[in-house]
Design an enzyme around this catalytic site. Structure first.
Site, PDB file in Angstrom:
ATOM      1  N   HIS A  18      -0.958   0.576 -12.220  1.00  0.00           N
ATOM      2  CA  HIS A  18      -1.867   0.824 -11.100  1.00  0.00           C
ATOM      3  C   HIS A  18      -3.092  -0.054 -11.275  1.00  0.00           C
ATOM      4  O   HIS A  18      -3.519  -0.293 -12.408  1.00  0.00           O
ATOM      5  CB  HIS A  18      -2.277   2.308 -11.095  1.00  0.00           C
ATOM      6  CG  HIS A  18      -2.898   2.755  -9.818  1.00  0.00           C
ATOM      7  ND1 HIS A  18      -4.235   2.595  -9.559  1.00  0.00           N
ATOM      8  CD2 HIS A  18      -2.358   3.347  -8.721  1.00  0.00           C
ATOM      9  CE1 HIS A  18      -4.491   3.077  -8.354  1.00  0.00           C
ATOM     10  NE2 HIS A  18      -3.377   3.530  -7.819  1.00  0.00           N
ATOM     11  N   ASP A  56       3.724   7.209  -7.034  1.00  0.00           N
ATOM     12  CA  ASP A  56       4.957   6.918  -6.305  1.00  0.00           C
ATOM     13  C   ASP A  56       6.217   7.097  -7.137  1.00  0.00           C
ATOM     14  O   ASP A  56       7.319   7.041  -6.616  1.00  0.00           O
ATOM     15  CB  ASP A  56       4.921   5.469  -5.787  1.00  0.00           C
ATOM     16  CG  ASP A  56       3.843   5.308  -4.736  1.00  0.00           C
ATOM     17  OD1 ASP A  56       3.780   6.167  -3.851  1.00  0.00           O
ATOM     18  OD2 ASP A  56       3.068   4.344  -4.817  1.00  0.00           O
ATOM     19  N   HIS A  60       0.839  -1.196   0.000  1.00  0.00           N
ATOM     20  CA  HIS A  60       0.000   0.000   0.000  1.00  0.00           C
ATOM     21  C   HIS A  60       0.879   1.253   0.000  1.00  0.00           C
ATOM     22  O   HIS A  60       1.024   1.926  -1.009  1.00  0.00           O
ATOM     23  CB  HIS A  60      -0.927  -0.053   1.213  1.00  0.00           C
ATOM     24  CG  HIS A  60      -2.053   0.924   1.199  1.00  0.00           C
ATOM     25  ND1 HIS A  60      -2.251   1.844   0.202  1.00  0.00           N
ATOM     26  CD2 HIS A  60      -3.061   1.122   2.073  1.00  0.00           C
ATOM     27  CE1 HIS A  60      -3.326   2.549   0.460  1.00  0.00           C
ATOM     28  NE2 HIS A  60      -3.846   2.142   1.602  1.00  0.00           N
TER      29      HIS A  60
HETATM   30  C1  LIG Z   1       0.335  -1.539  -9.140  1.00  0.00           C
HETATM   31  C2  LIG Z   1       0.252  -2.991  -9.620  1.00  0.00           C
HETATM   32  C3  LIG Z   1       0.361  -3.906  -8.403  1.00  0.00           C
HETATM   33  C4  LIG Z   1      -1.098  -3.198 -10.330  1.00  0.00           C
HETATM   34  O1  LIG Z   1      -1.189  -4.506 -10.654  1.00  0.00           O
HETATM   35  P1  LIG Z   1      -2.430  -5.174 -11.427  1.00  0.00           P
HETATM   36  O2  LIG Z   1      -3.469  -4.174 -11.746  1.00  0.00           O
HETATM   37  O3  LIG Z   1      -2.834  -6.347 -10.617  1.00  0.00           O
HETATM   38  O4  LIG Z   1      -1.765  -5.586 -12.799  1.00  0.00           O
HETATM   39  P2  LIG Z   1      -1.099  -6.984 -13.126  1.00  0.00           P
HETATM   40  O5  LIG Z   1      -0.137  -7.365 -12.048  1.00  0.00           O
HETATM   41  O6  LIG Z   1      -2.201  -7.956 -13.448  1.00  0.00           O
HETATM   42  O7  LIG Z   1      -0.272  -6.642 -14.449  1.00  0.00           O
HETATM   43  C5  LIG Z   1      -0.802  -6.648 -15.781  1.00  0.00           C
HETATM   44  C6  LIG Z   1       0.343  -6.876 -16.760  1.00  0.00           C
HETATM   45  O8  LIG Z   1       1.252  -5.756 -16.715  1.00  0.00           O
HETATM   46  C7  LIG Z   1       2.539  -6.164 -16.237  1.00  0.00           C
HETATM   47  N1  LIG Z   1       2.967  -5.170 -15.259  1.00  0.00           N
HETATM   48  C8  LIG Z   1       2.199  -4.539 -14.346  1.00  0.00           C
HETATM   49  N2  LIG Z   1       2.914  -3.626 -13.677  1.00  0.00           N
HETATM   50  C9  LIG Z   1       4.167  -3.693 -14.184  1.00  0.00           C
HETATM   51  C10 LIG Z   1       5.359  -3.000 -13.897  1.00  0.00           C
HETATM   52  N3  LIG Z   1       5.385  -2.058 -12.966  1.00  0.00           N
HETATM   53  N4  LIG Z   1       6.471  -3.318 -14.579  1.00  0.00           N
HETATM   54  C11 LIG Z   1       6.417  -4.267 -15.544  1.00  0.00           C
HETATM   55  N5  LIG Z   1       5.328  -4.970 -15.875  1.00  0.00           N
HETATM   56  C12 LIG Z   1       4.207  -4.686 -15.192  1.00  0.00           C
HETATM   57  C13 LIG Z   1       2.310  -7.514 -15.590  1.00  0.00           C
HETATM   58  O9  LIG Z   1       3.483  -8.302 -15.620  1.00  0.00           O
HETATM   59  C14 LIG Z   1       1.206  -8.076 -16.430  1.00  0.00           C
HETATM   60  O10 LIG Z   1       1.784  -8.509 -17.645  1.00  0.00           O
HETATM   61  P3  LIG Z   1       1.260  -9.859 -18.375  1.00  0.00           P
HETATM   62  O11 LIG Z   1      -0.140  -9.538 -18.780  1.00  0.00           O
HETATM   63  O12 LIG Z   1       2.207 -10.069 -19.500  1.00  0.00           O
HETATM   64  O13 LIG Z   1       1.316 -10.935 -17.328  1.00  0.00           O
HETATM   65  C15 LIG Z   1       1.402  -3.285 -10.635  1.00  0.00           C
HETATM   66  O14 LIG Z   1       1.284  -2.447 -11.754  1.00  0.00           O
HETATM   67  C16 LIG Z   1       2.775  -3.141  -9.985  1.00  0.00           C
HETATM   68  O15 LIG Z   1       3.268  -4.081  -9.371  1.00  0.00           O
HETATM   69  N6  LIG Z   1       3.438  -1.940 -10.152  1.00  0.00           N
HETATM   70  C17 LIG Z   1       4.720  -1.695  -9.555  1.00  0.00           C
HETATM   71  C18 LIG Z   1       4.561  -1.366  -8.077  1.00  0.00           C
HETATM   72  C19 LIG Z   1       4.002   0.002  -7.830  1.00  0.00           C
HETATM   73  O16 LIG Z   1       4.441   0.993  -8.389  1.00  0.00           O
HETATM   74  N7  LIG Z   1       3.011   0.080  -6.934  1.00  0.00           N
HETATM   75  C20 LIG Z   1       2.405   1.342  -6.534  1.00  0.00           C
HETATM   76  C21 LIG Z   1       0.981   1.419  -6.916  1.00  0.00           C
HETATM   77  S1  LIG Z   1       0.330   3.022  -6.473  1.00  0.00           S
END
Ligand SMILES: CC(C)(COP(=O)(O)OP(=O)(O)OC[C@H]1O[C@@H](n2cnc3c(N)ncnc32)[C@H](O)[C@@H]1OP(=O)(O)O)[C@@H](O)C(=O)NCCC(=O)NCCS
Length: 429
Positions: free
Chosen positions: A306, A362, A267
């Site tokens: 996100h 972030d 979070h």
């Molecule tokens: C924020 C987050 C958890 C959202 O996740 P989500 O909505 O569940 O999306 P998913 O994890 O299902 O990802 C969808 C696709 O994008 C890719 N992806 C998502 N975020 C990515 C990232 N930051 N870098 C590289 N690839 C990413 C995933 O590998 C997935 O690819 P695929 O379809 O080939 O398997 C994710 O984007 C993430 O881990 N970001 C980095 C951490 C971060 O900055 N968090 C702060 C959020 S405010």
């Protein structure tokens, strides 16, 4: 067009008509779908509430596809540019912008409740020398419920108001003291002549000078960061505040639960991960190899992507601007160049474009916090101070919502049943 859903239960052939309201069906309406009267009806299974609305709310609107964020209908861009944190806090709590008189009263109230009972100081001093400031903040906000036992009368509007004022006012005091504690520096008392952000900076950084004068550009940037974090509808910590608040506990205990949720790395911790990543990349030359690694699934580009925003996070754009203002004072963080180049490359790369991965809030905030000389453990404390009016607005809405009940999800039981208990002396014989 009929606003309903016709459901056919293929186990029995029976058909049901379920009303659709505001793009949702009531999960309870599925309860009528059952095999026979002795069995519980159909329920939904939704770990993490990914497709379940838990409340009706008129506080924050997000359109993740378009990258829109509005508080009480006002776009975040306008609030960040033209308002200030205390006015935004008033808007979130009261639902409308204040008149001049309301605003002045509000600022006066918040400013004059910044002090805490002296025993709170003694309590905080009892933490270990290396206590994490989020743990200290969570515990001390929870402890405030014992200093204001009348806060449990949540049915009384005047009582609710004073607790809201106290919490928004005291959060910077508790946050700053948590920071000073780890440094072994004396706790600094609030200065009621200063603005909200200036007073916070004074409690963080004042030493022997009789008055701490923060650079106005830094105070403004901090105020903007607070605005950007002030609410984000039903995220994990807000859901924690609402869930705990639904037991009708006092608001200090409910907000302490929200701080606990924010403490978790999924979070509030992503900006620290961004900084670590940028440090590891080090220079622009290393970016192509890093991006290749991300595309091969070796790691994620932190600060990108996100759950809700599938477009540029509107807060990230504003933070980029705040970066420029802060770096004008502190000198440019060398990692900014790496971040900007990384963003440029990622926004053009098919991997990120196809998956709709854009910078989130972030991506740049950690760079600002580092330039302001905050250690990474403090990043989430800053988030918590900004989020406090949002948590309280959501709590206030909850206490007045006739449709709300104590939060009590169902489960799908997967364990054993009707075992015969054998006493320990027989089992161990
Ligand atoms: C924020 C987050 C958890 C959202 O996740 P989500 O909505 O569940 O999306 P998913 O994890 O299902 O990802 C969808 C696709 O994008 C890719 N992806 C998502 N975020 C990515 C990232 N930051 N870098 C590289 N690839 C990413 C995933 O590998 C997935 O690819 P695929 O379809 O080939 O398997 C994710 O984007 C993430 O881990 N970001 C980095 C951490 C971060 O900055 N968090 C702060 C959020 S405010």
């Amino acid at each position: 067009m009929t606003d309903s859903l016709t459901v056919r239960d293929n186990r029995t052939g029976a058909e049901y008509e379920i009303p659709i309201t505001d793009g949702t069906i009531k999960a309870a309406d599925l309860g009528q779908i059952k095999l026979n009267d002795d069995e519980p009806g159909l329920a939904t299974y939704d770990p993490g509430f990914v497709n379940t609305a838990s409340c009706r709310s008129s506080i924050t609107y997000i359109d993740g596809d378009k990258g829109i964020l509005e508080y009480r209908g006002y776009p975040i861009e306008q609030l960040a540019e033209k308002s200030n944190f205390l006015e935004v806090a008033y808007l979130l709590i009261h639902g409308e912008l204040p008149t001049k008189e309301q605003y002045e009263n509000w600022v006066h109230e918040i400013t004059f409740h910044t002090f805490v009972h002296e025993n709170v100081k003694g309590f905080m001093q009892g933490f270990r020398y290396d206590a994490h400031p989020m743990g200290m903040l969570m515990a001390s906000v929870g402890a405030l419920s014992t200093f204001y036992p009348e806060s449990r009368h949540i049915e009384d509007p005047d009582n609710r108001h004073i607790q809201i004022v106290r919490m928004i006012a005291k959060m910077p005091t508790l946050g700053a003291w948590s920071f000073r504690h780890a440094q072994g520096k004396p706790y600094i008392y609030p200065d009621n002549e200063l603005s909200y952000a200036e007073n916070f900076l004074s409690m963080l950084f004042k030493m022997s000078e009789s008055k701490y004068a923060a650079d106005p550009r830094i105070a403004k940037a901090l105020d903007v960061l607070f605005i950007l974090h002030a609410d984000h509808e039903q995220n994990c910590s807000t859901n924690a505040v609402r869930s705990v608040g639904s037991s009708q506990v006092d608001p200090y205990s409910a907000v302490a639960a929200g701080i606990g949720a924010l403490y978790g790395p999924l979070h509030g911790g992503a900006n620290e991960a961004v900084l670590k990543m940028l440090r590891r990349i080090g220079t622009k030359d290393n970016i192509p190899a890093f991006i290749e690694g991300v595309k091969n699934g070796e790691e994620r580009l932190m600060g990108f992507g996100h759950r809700v925003y599938k477009n540029y996070d509107p807060r990230a754009k504003i933070i980029k601007k705040a970066c420029d203002d802060v770096f004008e004072v502190t000198g440019v963080n060398p990692l900014l160049e790496v971040a900007q180049e990384l963003e440029k490359i990622a926004l053009e790369d098919e991997y990120f474009v196809k998956r709709r991965l854009y910078p989130n809030v972030d991506f740049y905030s950690g760079l600002i916090y580092e330039a302001l000389e905050f250690p990474p453990e403090m990043f989430t404390v800053l988030f918590a101070i900004g989020r406090t009016p949002g948590w309280l607005a959501q709590w206030l809405e909850l206490t007045q919502d006739k449709e709300q009940k104590i939060a009590r999800p169902k489960q799908i039981y997967t364990g054993a049943r009707t075992l015969d208990f054998v006493p320990a002396e027989e089992r161990w014989a």
